[in-house]
Enzyme design. Structure first.
Site, PDB file in Angstrom:
ATOM      1  N   ASP A   1       0.865  -1.179   0.000  1.00 45.31           N
ATOM      2  CA  ASP A   1       0.000   0.000   0.000  1.00 45.31           C
ATOM      3  C   ASP A   1       0.899   1.226   0.000  1.00 45.31           C
ATOM      4  OD1 ASP A   1      -2.157  -1.654   0.033  1.00 45.31           O
ATOM      5  OD2 ASP A   1      -2.640  -1.378   2.162  1.00 45.31           O
TER       6      ASP A   1
ATOM      7  N   GLU B   1      -9.860  -8.817  -0.086  1.00 44.63           N
ATOM      8  CA  GLU B   1      -8.960  -9.387  -1.109  1.00 44.63           C
ATOM      9  C   GLU B   1      -7.704  -9.987  -0.468  1.00 44.63           C
ATOM     10  OE1 GLU B   1      -8.954  -6.233  -0.359  1.00 44.63           O
ATOM     11  OE2 GLU B   1      -6.811  -5.867  -0.139  1.00 44.63           O
ATOM     12  N   ASP B   2      -7.205  -9.352   0.599  1.00 41.17           N
ATOM     13  CA  ASP B   2      -6.003  -9.890   1.264  1.00 41.17           C
ATOM     14  C   ASP B   2      -6.335 -11.204   1.980  1.00 41.17           C
ATOM     15  OD1 ASP B   2      -7.636  -8.456   2.951  1.00 41.17           O
ATOM     16  OD2 ASP B   2      -6.042  -7.396   3.990  1.00 41.17           O
TER      17      ASP B   2
ATOM     18  N   MET C   1       1.518   3.993   9.368  1.00 42.99           N
ATOM     19  CA  MET C   1       0.589   4.264   8.284  1.00 42.99           C
ATOM     20  C   MET C   1       0.266   5.750   8.281  1.00 42.99           C
ATOM     21  SD  MET C   1      -3.045   2.447   7.816  1.00 42.99           S
ATOM     22  CE  MET C   1      -4.217   3.152   6.733  1.00 42.99           C
TER      23      MET C   1
ATOM     24  N   HIS D   1      -5.373   8.960   7.006  1.00 40.04           N
ATOM     25  CA  HIS D   1      -6.151   9.612   5.943  1.00 40.04           C
ATOM     26  C   HIS D   1      -7.614   9.203   6.046  1.00 40.04           C
ATOM     27  CE1 HIS D   1      -6.387   5.785   3.672  1.00 40.04           C
ATOM     28  NE2 HIS D   1      -5.203   5.581   4.198  1.00 40.04           N
TER      29      HIS D   1
HETATM   30  C1  BGC Z   1     -10.603  -7.098   5.868  1.00 39.46           C
HETATM   31  C2  BGC Z   1      -9.237  -6.995   5.355  1.00 39.46           C
HETATM   32  C3  BGC Z   1      -8.475  -5.942   6.118  1.00 39.46           C
HETATM   33  C4  BGC Z   1      -8.531  -6.242   7.607  1.00 39.46           C
HETATM   34  C5  BGC Z   1      -7.818  -5.225   8.443  1.00 39.46           C
HETATM   35  C6  BGC Z   1     -10.587  -7.357   7.356  1.00 39.46           C
HETATM   36  O1  BGC Z   1     -11.899  -7.381   7.871  1.00 39.46           O
HETATM   37  O2  BGC Z   1     -11.307  -8.149   5.224  1.00 39.46           O
HETATM   38  O3  BGC Z   1      -9.243  -6.697   3.995  1.00 39.46           O
HETATM   39  O4  BGC Z   1      -7.150  -5.873   5.701  1.00 39.46           O
HETATM   40  O5  BGC Z   1      -9.877  -6.314   8.006  1.00 39.46           O
HETATM   41  O6  BGC Z   1      -8.309  -3.949   8.294  1.00 39.46           O
END
Ligand code: BGC
Length: 365
Positions: A216, A281-282, A308, A311
């Site tokens: 990111d 997606e992660d 981070m 924002h």
């Molecule tokens: C989301 C992820 C995100 C994580 C932390 C999860 O609920 O699905 O995409 O990275 O929360 O914010």
């Protein structure tokens, strides 16, 4: 009397003719040697010999080293050129592999965002970064070729900080790397994972990368021992973020910054293309990795610290309500949706001083 003067005239006439003939002969011989000398290899140098001569011969010859005749100078030139070739060959052979851990690392870093940074200053501070945001150490042979892929839209301020902090870190890490900003065109819903797939494809068109770091734009490591490279297992790099009080929010968390070798990426068919909007997606990527029998490698919490840039949530990147359902079906969808089904259109490629920016149309949900 008439007979004498006739004889004198004849003698004079012959002498003149002989002189003219001698002159002509002299001119011809001179011309012959002139043409021959300018047609020697020095007259028609190949780019290669020119290079050596320029470096080792010309400056000496022009300086006209006293007491050195032409033959000796030529001999010396030849020897110097050979010596230079030997040196170049030796240097190529001598270049040792970069060490597993770079000796240039300094450890914990101070990262703050209340300072002024400008692209011009970053350029000046990093004179070794090549056009398009490329770098390669000169004094050792790299272990990996790393493409750094950043999904992007309207975050120029964050990008400046990323470049300001990351270029010096990545150089100290002795990486052969390139920075690719994958900019989603238009203002349809953002699609992070699809942009990452695009980055993978586009970077490979440019160089033989074998490792991909997906980051990111707003995440900055706080320790340069957190090396942005690939490992035996897929790597999660942003393991202790200030946003999560320097802890993993959950064990399967794979967001922020991660790295996958080309093989690891291909094994999971890349990333999903159908996660539009924020989140999920992660987690899908994590599922893909574990379904293919891989585990996640991580630096320890101290080395993995990162900050981070705060924002507000971007427009057109609201939480994706379908994400829970999608994550539940990764096993069924991963072979049908990924790098094998990726479609997009490159609208613009900009090779800038500190990065390569690729603007793409990724379609809409
Ligand atoms: C989301 C992820 C995100 C994580 C932390 C999860 O609920 O699905 O995409 O990275 O929360 O914010």
């Amino acid at each position: 009397m008439t007979g004498d003067s006739n004889m004198n005239f004849n003698v004079l006439n012959r002498t003149c003719k002989l002189v003219v003939l001698l002159c002509l002969l002299h001119i011809t011989v001179t011309f012959f040697f002139y043409v021959r000398s300018s047609a020697t290899p020095l007259g028609f140098r190949s780019p290669q010999s020119h290079r050596n001569v320029l470096r080792y011969g010309q400056d000496r010859a022009e300086a006209g080293s006293p007491g050195t005749d032409a033959q000796e100078a030529g001999k010396k030139q030849g020897e110097a050129a050979e010596e230079s070739r030997d040196q170049e060959e030796k240097q190529d052979q001598k270049l040792e592999k970069c060490p597993e851990t770079s000796p240039l690392l300094v450890g914990p870093l101070r990262v703050e965002f209340n300072i002024h940074v400008s692209l011009d200053q970053i350029k000046k501070d990093n004179p070794n970064i090549q056009y398009g945001g490329r770098y390669k150490p000169k004094d050792c042979e790299v272990l990996q070729k790393v493409a750094i892929i950043i999904p992007f839209r309207n975050r120029d301020e964050h990008l400046k900080f990323w470049l300001y902090y990351l270029h010096p870190i990545l150089q100290r890490q002795q990486l052969d790397y390139g920075v690719y900003i994958i900019n989603q065109d238009g203002d349809e819903t953002f699609n992070r994972a699809k942009l990452l797939n695009v980055g993978y494809m586009e970077a490979l068109k440019e160089y033989d990368y074998n490792c991909f770091v997906f980051s990111d734009v707003d995440l900055i490591p706080m320790d340069d021992r957190n090396t942005y490279r690939c490992f035996e297992q897929p790597r999660h790099l942003s393991v202790s973020m200030d946003k999560f009080s320097y802890r993993l929010p959950y064990n399967q968390y794979f967001g922020g910054v991660s790295s996958l070798s080309k093989d690891q990426f291909l094994k999971i068919n890349g990333f999903p293309n159908n996660y539009w909007g924020w989140g999920g997606e992660d987690d899908d990527i994590f599922n893909r990795l574990s379904f293919k029998g891989m585990s996640i490698s991580r630096p320890n919490g101290e080395v993995g610290k990162c900050r981070m840039i705060r924002h507000n949530r971007d427009k057109q990147n609201d939480p994706n309500p379908q994400r829970f359902d999608r994550i539940a079906h990764t096993r069924d969808t991963m072979d049908k949706d990924g790098i094998n089904t990726l479609s997009y259109r490159v609208l613009k490629t900009e090779k800038l001083d500190l990065y390569t920016k690729i603007t793409v149309d990724v379609g809409k949900p």
